[in-house]
Scaffold this active site. Sequence first.
Site, mmCIF file in Angstrom:
data_model
loop_
_atom_site.group_PDB
_atom_site.id
_atom_site.type_symbol
_atom_site.label_atom_id
_atom_site.label_comp_id
_atom_site.label_asym_id
_atom_site.label_seq_id
_atom_site.Cartn_x
_atom_site.Cartn_y
_atom_site.Cartn_z
ATOM 1 N NE ARG B 13 -1.525 2.484 2.730
ATOM 2 C CZ ARG B 13 -1.010 3.604 3.026
ATOM 3 N NH1 ARG B 13 -0.631 4.638 2.086
ATOM 4 N NH2 ARG B 13 -0.651 3.855 4.248
ATOM 5 C CG ASP B 14 3.099 4.701 2.741
ATOM 6 O OD1 ASP B 14 3.337 5.482 1.859
ATOM 7 O OD2 ASP B 14 2.906 4.985 3.711
ATOM 8 C CG HIS B 17 2.880 6.396 -2.217
ATOM 9 N ND1 HIS B 17 2.179 7.429 -2.912
ATOM 10 C CD2 HIS B 17 2.305 6.199 -1.052
ATOM 11 C CE1 HIS B 17 1.143 7.687 -2.406
ATOM 12 N NE2 HIS B 17 1.164 7.025 -1.078
ATOM 13 C CB SER B 167 1.877 12.236 6.533
ATOM 14 O OG SER B 167 0.868 11.669 7.237
#
Lengths: 344, 344
Positions: B13-14, B17, B167
């Site tokens: 998921r992350d 990126h 973040s």
Amino acid sequence: MTNSPRVVDMTLRDGMHAVDHQFTPDQMAEIAGALDAADMDVVEVSHGDGMGGSSINYGMAAASTEEYLEAVAPQLSDTELSVLLLPGIGTVEELDMAADHGADICRIATHATEADISQDHFEYVKERGLEANGLLMLSHMATPETLLEQAQLMEEYGADAVYLMDSAGALLPGDVRERVSLLVDGLDIDVGFHAHNNLGLAVGNTLAALDEGAVTVDGCLRGLGAGSGNTQMEVLVGALDRAGYDVSPDLYGTMDAAEEVLLPMLDDDTMPELDNDSLMLGYAGVYSSFLRHARREGKRYGVDPRDILVELGEMEVVGGQEDLITDVAERLAEEQGNAVEADD
Amino acid sequence: MTNSPRVVDMTLRDGMHAVDHQFTPDQMAEIAGALDAADMDVVEVSHGDGMGGSSINYGMAAASTEEYLEAVAPQLSDTELSVLLLPGIGTVEELDMAADHGADICRIATHATEADISQDHFEYVKERGLEANGLLMLSHMATPETLLEQAQLMEEYGADAVYLMDSAGALLPGDVRERVSLLVDGLDIDVGFHAHNNLGLAVGNTLAALDEGAVTVDGCLRGLGAGSGNTQMEVLVGALDRAGYDVSPDLYGTMDAAEEVLLPMLDDDTMPELDNDSLMLGYAGVYSSFLRHARREGKRYGVDPRDILVELGEMEVVGGQEDLITDVAERLAEEQGNAVEADD
């Protein structure tokens, strides 16, 4: 606790490990000039294993320490110049040479439990009028109490500061706090901290050390250094700024030294990586030279080399005891019921 | 404090990126299988910006969330499956689809001060029988007290846990401690922590969060993730082992997933780097999308783009306010007495 820790750049010493000791004097001069322009407190210049380290055993450097110092010293205005000396590797002649070439500081490094071999060296460094810093290497291998005793020996010999070197990157923030605070309480001289990033904790551990009263800390531009590298200097300066410390090195200047000056000199594959090998070295707390042996013996005995490293770490095996690796592999193979492969 | 934190892997998921959302369903299946074999607690699968993120705006993924979930779900035995939903990007239809495809957990993410947009989403996730976790993004932009209020809103809406998402990688260990301990004291549900490594503190901050009572933590194999990446998962597992935590994921299995399974799928230039850009994002505490604008306006007005980023961070500018960047550049140029270059 200080609000203005002294920041020592190791790019031209511990960083030499990452480039197989192949910085040229011109490259060192350029990097040192950028660090001086950034108001770095201290730069250290030596073979990765200190003066006299250039050898078949430790790796030949691209130039002599004298050539490096001749190149770097004229680049420094307010930044101090440090050299590294490991008793048994460096000599009095080299120390004299370094003093004659403008070194302000000599750092004297011993294994964490062997400070007693450094007395003559401290005395000589003080006699020559240099600041003398003592480094306790592989400090995760000694109890906090032993580290304090060893640091007190160095203080007795004349050290102006003692550094805990987390050479294997094996300490956790809590370990760092315990050790640094004990030294700060038990010594009248400054305490320093030098991290490696094997467990991803170089910056975090350095902040923890400062929090407990360390007043001098090390780093390398772009995180160069042996193994998985030291504390990444420009990141450390940024984190120290954010944490409210008032440090001499300028963030942008340090960033520029890292990315404009140093980076173009490096091959992609010279950048230290936090890969499985360096993780295991930190996790097990062993010398990097054990990796190769553990792999060979692991293959021979059908044992995961990682199990061998963990076992060596628990046994607190140090350099020079490489023959123990075979014994460990054989024993683990028996315990795990593995068939021993033929000697191929 | 728990001795057995739940460990959530974000690689799928992350980590998306870092590969421009281009993992194929087969690659995801292989990575998920390796993580399941390593006894990872949870894997999260979605476009980097959550379900529905695949778009011109956020970047097209190589496949649909449905195709990814169909590939991953059969690979998981004991490992739970999580999906990410950002209100405004993901839809109820996608949430239904994910539930039908075996998702156990839905994480609902809002900006740190906008929990109030998530009430319907929490209620629907609970109605579908999934575990609901709330994520407060860019949590460095809110005071600890505001974060607690926002987390309490999510708790009220039905969240089973609330995560602080660092973040921008802008928090220091002390910031993390303050925020996590306040949430742990003020909530009856679990508290989680998700780090980015912009200041080199991902592992250190995660240990600090656990120390203050967080019970669930995130990471990515090889440190993938947006910007400078998340906490490097295999390193985190090693550090947690060393710190005496009893975690489900197996160290060697996690290391193998990272280096034997994931690494061969990656190009060298997809590995997140702690370079000057990501350092500045963490230092200034701003969105990565600001970089490009700051460079452009910096050039136009003869201002160091880093000064623009720092200023934007102090102004707490958020996404959607990009036009402010020109104003800031112009003002800094005036303050610094720089000649404004022609519009070229």
